[in-house]
Write a protein that holds these residues in place. Sequence first.
Motif, PDB file in Angstrom:
ATOM      1  N   GLY A   1      43.315  32.597  41.850  1.00 30.13           N
ATOM      2  CA  GLY A   1      44.612  32.508  42.324  1.00 30.13           C
ATOM      3  C   GLY A   1      45.341  32.384  41.171  1.00 30.13           C
ATOM      4  N   ARG A   2      45.084  31.956  39.675  1.00 34.49           N
ATOM      5  CA  ARG A   2      46.048  31.898  38.580  1.00 34.49           C
ATOM      6  C   ARG A   2      46.427  33.233  38.428  1.00 34.49           C
ATOM      7  NH1 ARG A   2      46.412  27.835  34.960  1.00 34.49           N
ATOM      8  NH2 ARG A   2      46.698  29.755  33.205  1.00 34.49           N
ATOM      9  N   ALA A   3      45.400  34.321  38.363  1.00 33.97           N
ATOM     10  CA  ALA A   3      45.809  35.686  38.041  1.00 33.97           C
ATOM     11  C   ALA A   3      46.215  36.521  39.171  1.00 33.97           C
ATOM     12  CB  ALA A   3      44.508  36.377  37.377  1.00 33.97           C
ATOM     13  N   ALA A   4      46.130  36.044  40.525  1.00 34.58           N
ATOM     14  CA  ALA A   4      46.519  36.718  41.538  1.00 34.58           C
ATOM     15  C   ALA A   4      45.643  38.071  41.833  1.00 34.58           C
ATOM     16  CB  ALA A   4      47.817  36.958  41.682  1.00 34.58           C
ATOM     17  N   THR A   5      44.354  37.666  41.554  1.00 32.59           N
ATOM     18  CA  THR A   5      43.393  38.756  41.511  1.00 32.59           C
ATOM     19  C   THR A   5      42.978  39.456  42.750  1.00 32.59           C
ATOM     20  OG1 THR A   5      42.514  37.573  39.528  1.00 32.59           O
ATOM     21  CG2 THR A   5      41.184  39.461  40.552  1.00 32.59           C
TER      22      THR A   5
END
Length: 382
Positions: free
Chosen positions: A81-85
């Motif tokens: 989620g942090r990286a919107a991977t």
Amino acid sequence: MSDLLYSETEDDLRAAVRSLLTDRAGHQELLGRIETDSPYVPGLWKALAGDMGAAGLLVPEKLGGQGASHREAAVVLEELGRAATPAPYLTSAVVATETLLALAGDSAPATELLSGLATGGTVAVLAVPLTASPYADPATAFTVTGVADSATASTATGAADPATASTVTGVADAVAADVLLVPRADGLYAVPAGEATVEPQTPLDLTRPLARVTTEAGTGTRLAGPDEARAAVRRGLLAGAGLLASEQLGLAEWCLEETVRHTRERHQFNRPVGSFQALKHRMAQLWLDLVGARAAARAAADALATGSPDAPLTVAVAQAYCSKVAVRAAEECVQLHGGIGMTWEHPAHLALKRAKSDQLALGSAGRHQDAIAALVDLPAPA
């Protein structure tokens, strides 16, 4: 009592996943890929799911998995989620895996498929809309039979017959799937992706591709009857909704950290804009929201990991709360970055689109609030 703290093992896992994503799938890499046909970073899934073993966290060791729990899977999703991977982790390693785990004791095909998912060599996707909630009946709510455009859809066996074909729209990560788990009125089927029509759609969140999936009756391997299928699909969607809260938490944390960093560096009138009281208050309020979101997301992951009877309620609370926090954090990130936050070159729009997409994924906040009211016997006013 729920344990909301991170263990040393979970911290180590977080560090490993964050390092991998920083090296292979940073925001600038994603900004370049979302303009291509596929947002998935080549080789990332193999490194994350197979080499690191993240795909098998929920699978018991006897079936080839890591024998971990939802707590560890939640940590992976926080980092994604942090990286919107762009990766089919939520859809394959959580939702599809949990669905198959519910059937593994009684279905040899489900057990065999789980072994492939555990190694990351196979990607399975439950053929339901991204917006499907755990509270809907999969036999009637997710499959549209005999839709008009299915008559013109091309399949592996020729033109689809509206009388026998079923179509589901908005299926997340179907374009990356090797196997589709298709709920039908008479049970749950595993359909190879090559025997279905998967037509890409244009999503709001370009990092989580959606597709229209058409399958014909009689294709695939039957995994379970209707009653077992309903219970299995609900289990998969409930686990997905609970761990989606961790993805939303990670996204909101990145938005706040990035906003604080920017407002420290950006100067107006010879002062950092972050020192202005109005902006400080907005970021402080967002931090308080994040503290609540972390507690809710961790409680949901712990309830799922321990098999708590309160898991459905805890998951509903987490989704009803975390989805709103993620959207607010992303909106603040865009606004407090000023003009640069509105541009395609800055990754703030990736976070905002992922947050808005997640707000509807696996049941809207309203659906989860209705579930809370039903679970605690608190009906809404007439």
